[in-house]
Design a protein around this motif. Structure first.
Motif, PDB file in Angstrom:
ATOM      1  N   TYR A   1      11.178   5.084  14.736  1.00  0.00           N
ATOM      2  CA  TYR A   1      10.981   3.863  13.931  1.00  0.00           C
ATOM      3  C   TYR A   1       9.520   3.392  13.968  1.00  0.00           C
ATOM      4  CZ  TYR A   1      10.630   1.096  18.176  1.00  0.00           C
ATOM      5  OH  TYR A   1      10.206   0.583  19.375  1.00  0.00           O
ATOM      6  N   LEU A   2       8.792   3.771  15.003  1.00  0.00           N
ATOM      7  CA  LEU A   2       7.387   3.358  15.091  1.00  0.00           C
ATOM      8  C   LEU A   2       6.561   3.878  13.919  1.00  0.00           C
ATOM      9  CD1 LEU A   2       6.636   4.026  18.868  1.00  0.00           C
ATOM     10  CD2 LEU A   2       7.114   1.822  17.773  1.00  0.00           C
TER      11      LEU A   2
ATOM     12  N   ASN B   1       5.930   9.482   8.777  1.00  0.00           N
ATOM     13  CA  ASN B   1       7.304   9.256   8.353  1.00  0.00           C
ATOM     14  C   ASN B   1       7.601   9.981   7.040  1.00  0.00           C
ATOM     15  OD1 ASN B   1       9.830   8.155   8.194  1.00  0.00           O
ATOM     16  ND2 ASN B   1       9.176   6.051   7.969  1.00  0.00           N
TER      17      ASN B   1
ATOM     18  N   GLN C   1       7.438   4.076  10.809  1.00  0.00           N
ATOM     19  CA  GLN C   1       7.726   3.448   9.518  1.00  0.00           C
ATOM     20  C   GLN C   1       6.436   2.904   8.909  1.00  0.00           C
ATOM     21  OE1 GLN C   1      10.689   0.575  10.643  1.00  0.00           O
ATOM     22  NE2 GLN C   1      12.362   2.041  10.521  1.00  0.00           N
ATOM     23  N   GLY C   2       6.239   3.204   7.647  1.00  0.00           N
ATOM     24  CA  GLY C   2       5.028   2.740   6.978  1.00  0.00           C
ATOM     25  C   GLY C   2       3.831   3.652   7.176  1.00  0.00           C
ATOM     26  N   THR C   3       4.006   4.725   7.960  1.00  0.00           N
ATOM     27  CA  THR C   3       2.899   5.673   8.163  1.00  0.00           C
ATOM     28  C   THR C   3       3.203   6.977   7.418  1.00  0.00           C
ATOM     29  OG1 THR C   3       3.710   6.913  10.092  1.00  0.00           O
ATOM     30  CG2 THR C   3       2.726   4.747  10.517  1.00  0.00           C
ATOM     31  N   PRO C   4       2.161   7.756   7.124  1.00  0.00           N
ATOM     32  CA  PRO C   4       2.414   9.024   6.416  1.00  0.00           C
ATOM     33  C   PRO C   4       3.255   9.996   7.234  1.00  0.00           C
ATOM     34  CG  PRO C   4       0.082   8.818   7.045  1.00  0.00           C
ATOM     35  CD  PRO C   4       0.728   7.493   7.298  1.00  0.00           C
TER      36      PRO C   4
ATOM     37  N   THR D   1      -1.493  -0.494   8.478  1.00  0.00           N
ATOM     38  CA  THR D   1      -0.155   0.035   8.728  1.00  0.00           C
ATOM     39  C   THR D   1      -0.106   1.553   8.829  1.00  0.00           C
ATOM     40  OG1 THR D   1       0.691  -1.861   7.516  1.00  0.00           O
ATOM     41  CG2 THR D   1       2.245  -0.081   7.954  1.00  0.00           C
ATOM     42  N   GLU D   2      -0.797   2.237   7.954  1.00  0.00           N
ATOM     43  CA  GLU D   2      -0.638   3.686   7.915  1.00  0.00           C
ATOM     44  C   GLU D   2      -1.117   4.366   9.192  1.00  0.00           C
ATOM     45  OE1 GLU D   2      -0.506   4.769   3.251  1.00  0.00           O
ATOM     46  OE2 GLU D   2      -2.483   4.724   4.166  1.00  0.00           O
TER      47      GLU D   2
ATOM     48  N   PRO E   1      -2.326   2.179  24.771  1.00  0.00           N
ATOM     49  CA  PRO E   1      -1.107   1.392  24.990  1.00  0.00           C
ATOM     50  C   PRO E   1      -1.375  -0.104  25.134  1.00  0.00           C
ATOM     51  CG  PRO E   1      -1.180   3.289  26.475  1.00  0.00           C
ATOM     52  CD  PRO E   1      -2.489   3.252  25.761  1.00  0.00           C
TER      53      PRO E   1
ATOM     54  N   VAL F   1      18.641   9.493   8.727  1.00  0.00           N
ATOM     55  CA  VAL F   1      17.341   9.160   9.298  1.00  0.00           C
ATOM     56  C   VAL F   1      17.369   9.462  10.801  1.00  0.00           C
ATOM     57  CG1 VAL F   1      15.738   7.273   9.801  1.00  0.00           C
ATOM     58  CG2 VAL F   1      16.881   7.369   7.571  1.00  0.00           C
TER      59      VAL F   1
ATOM     60  N   MET G   1       0.659   7.943  18.494  1.00  0.00           N
ATOM     61  CA  MET G   1       1.523   6.775  18.307  1.00  0.00           C
ATOM     62  C   MET G   1       2.467   6.607  19.505  1.00  0.00           C
ATOM     63  SD  MET G   1       2.227   4.261  16.247  1.00  0.00           S
ATOM     64  CE  MET G   1       2.139   4.465  14.441  1.00  0.00           C
TER      65      MET G   1
ATOM     66  N   PHE H   1       1.994   7.660  22.554  1.00  0.00           N
ATOM     67  CA  PHE H   1       1.164   7.228  23.691  1.00  0.00           C
ATOM     68  C   PHE H   1       0.832   5.741  23.575  1.00  0.00           C
ATOM     69  CE2 PHE H   1      -2.929   6.664  25.896  1.00  0.00           C
ATOM     70  CZ  PHE H   1      -2.613   7.191  27.134  1.00  0.00           C
ATOM     71  N   SER H   2       0.599   5.271  22.355  1.00  0.00           N
ATOM     72  CA  SER H   2       0.234   3.858  22.177  1.00  0.00           C
ATOM     73  C   SER H   2       1.386   2.929  22.539  1.00  0.00           C
ATOM     74  CB  SER H   2      -0.232   3.601  20.732  1.00  0.00           C
ATOM     75  OG  SER H   2       0.870   3.359  19.870  1.00  0.00           O
ATOM     76  N   PHE H   3       2.581   3.467  22.635  1.00  0.00           N
ATOM     77  CA  PHE H   3       3.700   2.649  23.087  1.00  0.00           C
ATOM     78  C   PHE H   3       4.069   2.949  24.540  1.00  0.00           C
ATOM     79  CE2 PHE H   3       3.665   1.417  18.875  1.00  0.00           C
ATOM     80  CZ  PHE H   3       4.183   0.130  18.894  1.00  0.00           C
TER      81      PHE H   3
ATOM     82  N   GLY I   1      -3.653   2.456  17.537  1.00  0.00           N
ATOM     83  CA  GLY I   1      -2.694   3.554  17.422  1.00  0.00           C
ATOM     84  C   GLY I   1      -2.812   4.560  18.548  1.00  0.00           C
ATOM     85  N   HIS I   2      -3.723   4.313  19.470  1.00  0.00           N
ATOM     86  CA  HIS I   2      -3.839   5.199  20.631  1.00  0.00           C
ATOM     87  C   HIS I   2      -3.622   4.468  21.965  1.00  0.00           C
ATOM     88  CE1 HIS I   2      -5.070   8.186  23.481  1.00  0.00           C
ATOM     89  NE2 HIS I   2      -5.945   7.341  23.966  1.00  0.00           N
TER      90      HIS I   2
ATOM     91  N   GLU J   1      21.021   5.592   9.338  1.00  0.00           N
ATOM     92  CA  GLU J   1      20.909   5.408   7.884  1.00  0.00           C
ATOM     93  C   GLU J   1      20.921   6.760   7.183  1.00  0.00           C
ATOM     94  OE1 GLU J   1      18.532   2.654   5.603  1.00  0.00           O
ATOM     95  OE2 GLU J   1      17.510   2.156   7.470  1.00  0.00           O
TER      96      GLU J   1
ATOM     97  N   MET K   1      24.889   2.837  13.471  1.00  0.00           N
ATOM     98  CA  MET K   1      24.993   4.084  12.721  1.00  0.00           C
ATOM     99  C   MET K   1      23.678   4.440  12.024  1.00  0.00           C
ATOM    100  SD  MET K   1      27.990   5.179  10.154  1.00  0.00           S
ATOM    101  CE  MET K   1      26.627   5.445   9.025  1.00  0.00           C
TER     102      MET K   1
END
Lengths: 477, 477, 477
Positions: free
Chosen positions: A113-114, A121, A116-119, B409-410, B384, A137, A70, A72-74, B381-382, A3, A1
């Motif tokens: 979720y990637l 978000n 999280q902790g970044t501006p 992190t940011e 992969p 969320v 971000m 693309f980095s995944f 962050g860019h 958040e 579920m």
């Protein structure tokens, strides 16, 4: 579920009750001040035409290079985010281009979720709650609800650009246009009944940087547009001055220069003419190009003294670091990377010539934080003309802003800085970004009050200035 | 009188009660997770032979370059710590070599106060309390008791390497071996009844760096070991690929590359062959050697795509800075010093070629913290393929880890990082080092929760991933 | 109305009650320790002649380059602060030179808000309250009262330099003199009845830096003063050694070297002689000059081993960055800017030669904070001779000191540092500066105690050492 999503009233303040309470009191006094946005990249046609935005994906995902990079980095290819390869002969991977904005939104949602902790978000949650009233969320499960809610809202009159501009309490916003832009949208806004203040800023890189794509053709257009012969350096300068005056007429109070380095030069007249002719011959070296850019910063400073436009320098980025991505998808797709930047030697020719001139103002930015204490705060703490731009780009984030104040203030004070820049094309995030800046400034001031470096009364005045007066003064708004 | 020694349950958490409580709750959920140690320098023969360690000095003092460097910096010659000059014709100072391990331990003990405020203090106190049950802070007065207690314990079965491995709850540990190593210890472990997972990692610097001691002889051995003719570059690459497959068979999931810089190149086939022949001629310049190392990183990346070994790059150290110390005592005596390191231009050839390849993974480390925000977080962050290694070497400490998370992190988020590396040959300190990392991650997350940048539920998931999943995923464990 | 001015007893301590209380307890134990000031720029004639200071402006505003730079950065010309252009033929702006010290004080007072958040504010408020008993924050309204109160106090016997020296509880203070100084003031102090310990430090840049103004004439004077023929390098060195012995006789325990970089060299005797002759010919290149400076650091190190003077290196400043300001007003007017500085390669020749010598001590400083973790703490944590100077110049501020301890301690420990330097010519601010250092050290230690990295008993001992013993030991005082 999913958040529950909510924005805590004390977010970004220290959990220490003493600091939190001071920050809260400071923030309460400045949170409703109008937004002054002296540097950014919103599209003036939004405000000129006042059409509804299309859908969640086109407005919130595709133009935001923070998101693109971000994802693309995944391993998410840009095709999956709706971007078409522009040259299929090179490096075509056969990846299909997704055309359904809802599918793209789902991809984004399931990777939220990637951030999280970044501006990103922080900004997006602010937009989701405050602009669209979302209560969960964002995640894979509620992606469609999110998409539909946002897209439906965007069709309504209260979500038209001008309505949002007013709702966001924007006093003035600057866009950025190339030297050859006809500024038709700004003209239209000016001539309309709408009272929103949307001004332009003069960005001449495409006619001052010999290595800019299409430079030589741009110069030909420059000559045409201004009807000035640019065969000599003097003619070229006159045509640039002509454009600056046109931009000023359309409301501009500033220029902006995005070079790879902060290098400046102060050549003799003969050297300048010879360098210009070399550049025009198109048979020039990388060093020639670099010297030309360097000299042009000094020329622009001279013109600033003449026409009063405030100069901004944004150096130190390796643009389009990923060559094949650039070839396939072009600029601004999240592959710009900061590099080490030097200011003390590089800015010296310009600062020695104009840095103490009472009519000159230059605002310098950095992506290389090592310069805050070592070079920039000391320079800003000496030269009357030089002010320090706020934490920029990768650093307009809670930790980035904290480091900026911690590293700049002791040497340059608060009053050699110029308030906040949102520097964004993500229109909806503008209030969120200013809110983060206001909160972080209040949190920083609260620490100084809590350990008795400032009185709360002093901090109140400074918070007001950081939020409002400094930007107005620095940019002559 | 010696001070009481104990480990506070809340150590390394903020004293702010809100943050401390959140950190404590997060930590409680992850503190007992098994240790995943994907990169380090323990000796595989310990686990293969399972012999008892000899004494406190040989186990805890002499192999730890953190100890050696600090003691040396206070004028304690290496001879007093039991090291023999290898060449008495050069710079022999006539200092006697101490041979009594108990005397060496006393020297260490009486200087233990020097380590206050350093991670060495944290790690060793953890070992002293948790592994040996000591109850006083180590000092001159209790040096002998300490030595005897530890040395006696080391003779018992429950202090044999395999027993400690199990007691430490290690799920998997990687050692590091040179390209020519026969991996006999790993083979023995594999063939034994013991179920502990001890794997190797492929470290080819001695056959890819033309300036490595004995490089030319190493190549001859490489050809012999692999039975491949290496007269051509293609043959040389084939023999390296051969070794990589052998390492992979013995459990390796990664390679590791320790160059002075992060430079990479992408030469044409002809250029590569010519460069290789120059290197083989032994008549090469420093620049040739540097170009060869740079090209070899790109070659190793290509092989990683082929064989699936994850690539690690550890650049930026001036090895053996103290020339006479090196001549007398050899490598790894605490005289390696970090230098300014550049990644954006240096990694570009490799990243442009393979940085977006779905089968490639490269983990990059730094000792130059200025790169966290400026270069590495933006690159991670860019691209992969690129992930960021944890705070390394001089920085695997509370403040170093805090700066790492605050600065990385940011821009890169949590999920472009790869969990913790202990990177140590100090076997007993491994649980202590992982504990520091877990505590600092929880303390960082607690701050984000306390100022409402994350929910506690989000932080719980992230803490788990930072402690366990990210290392497993990044290193394919 | 002006704000009330007071100094909070807990200032600069964390607002977290746990940390604040620990810091308070630590501070209480060391706050009354005598001031040891091993490096600074007070004028020895003050103590020799013991004349009253003239007025508030001459004592507090005009000699303080922190004040001059900030005021200049807001467009206040130096003429308005009482400085006369030295060459009216160049760049005379026709700005009248203000001669009334009270008017200058008003200018300063009405801009005092600019210093909010800077250490200048902390230092001056401390002086205003503790030395002059002021009760309001300085501003335009109370400028005259301030001026009159301070100026009147300065005329009284208890404000004479020797009385203040005693009131400030100064155990020893070092001034800095050029190699050719006759040290008459130090001689006078020595021969007087007064027991205050005012020693000199040997600063030979004017005779070791070929690009120093008047270098060639300085050498001629050097030969005269020492009565040594300096036609050969050996003679030149002998004359320098001669001066060092004279300085040592007058109390010096240290030398100080302010080069643009940290470069050192270790040339052969022939190379040295040849280089010296090139330099003496006055027909030398910038690289020759740089090599000479580099070699001279190594020569000075050799002499330190001989005569026991502790060596200090203060590199990394671009002096007189503002050319026209320099031409008009000379040195030390607030236009010196730090630059990126390299230590690992640059110091290696010197450290390889003498860095492990038991009789050598060298204290290295930086204005480039990126070196704290990357280069300097690792070097200090290895070489016996090398200690790290405290946070310097732009960084002797709360945030600067905090960063210093956070970045240095984990690698170098506390005992490779040397206590605090006030490094100032602003005599009245010396107790304020030491107080800031003591408070920031206690605040840092309190954090380590609060998160259980140190016991409070350990922190007490360290606080004492940082405040008192380390400076005494490092500088042989």
């Amino acid at each position: 579920m999913a958040e529950t999503l909510s924005l805590h009233p004390d977010r970004l303040f220290s959990s220490d009750p003493i600091q939190r309470d001071i920050a809260g009191r400071l923030y309460a006094k400045i949170k409703d001040l109008p937004i002054v946005s002296p540097h950014g990249h919103t599209d003036p046609s939004w405000f000129a035409d006042n059409e509804n935005f299309s859908n969640a994906t086109e407005l919130l995902v595709q133009p935001d290079h923070y998101l693109l990079r971000m994802l693309f980095s995944f391993g998410i290819p840009l095709q999956a985010l709706g971007f078409k390869n522009r040259d299929l002969t090179k490096g075509d991977t056969g990846i299909p281009v997704e055309t359904d904005p809802k599918v793209i939104w789902r991809t984004f949602a399931s990777h939220y979720y990637l951030f999280q902790g970044t501006p990103t978000n922080i900004w997006l949650d602010y937009v989701f709650v405050n602009v669209f009233g979302m209560k969960e969320v964002l995640c894979a499960e509620n992606a469609d609800t999110y998409y539909e809610t946002i897209t439906a809202a965007l069709q309504t009159p209260s979500f038209k650009p001008q309505a949002l501009f007013e709702r966001f309490n924007i006093e003035v916003i600057a866009t950025t246009e190339g030297a050859l832009d006809d500024l038709r949208h700004h003209k239209k806004i000016k001539q309309s009944d709408w009272n929103g203040r949307v001004i332009t800023a003069f960005r001449p890189d495409n006619v001052t940087d010999p290595e800019f794509e299409g430079f030589e053709e741009n110069l030909i257009k420059l000559a045409e547009v201004t009807n000035i012969n640019i065969d000599t350096f003097a003619g070229y300068l006159a045509s640039l001055q002509n454009r600056r005056y046109y931009f000023k007429e359309m409301g501009a109070t500033s220029t902006d220069h995005g070079h790879a380095t902060a290098r400046t030069l102060d050549l003799s007249d003969d050297e300048k003419e010879a360098l210009y002719q070399t550049i025009r011959s198109t048979n020039f070296s990388a060093e020639d190009a670099d010297r030309f850019r360097a000299q042009m910063l000094t020329e622009m400073a001279a013109m600033s003294i003449e026409d009063g436009l405030v100069m901004q320098i944004h150096p130190g980025v390796y643009r389009n670091h990923n060559q094949s991505l650039f070839e396939q998808f072009g600029r601004d797709k999240g592959a710009d990377i900061p590099v080490a930047t030097e200011y003390v030697n590089n800015l010296r020719p310009l600062l020695n010539k104009y840095g103490s001139h009472p009519k000159f103002k230059v605002i310098v930015f950095t992506l290389d934080e090592t310069n805050y204490t070592r070079e920039l705060a000391p320079l800003a703490g000496h030269y009357p003309a030089l002010k320090l731009g706020p934490a920029w780009w990768f650093h307009d984030s809670p930790e980035g802003m904290r480091r900026y104040r911690q590293q700049v203030t002791e040497t340059a004070g608060f009053y050699n800085t110029v308030g906040f820049n949102d520097d964004t094309r993500a229109f909806l995030s503008i209030p969120a970004r200013h809110d983060v800046a206001r909160r972080m400034d209040c949190a920083f001031l609260a620490e100084l009050v809590s350990d008795h470096r400032l009185s709360e009364k002093q901090a109140e005045k400074i918070a007001y200035d950081l939020t409002y007066s400094l930007a107005k003064d620095a940019y002559d708004l």
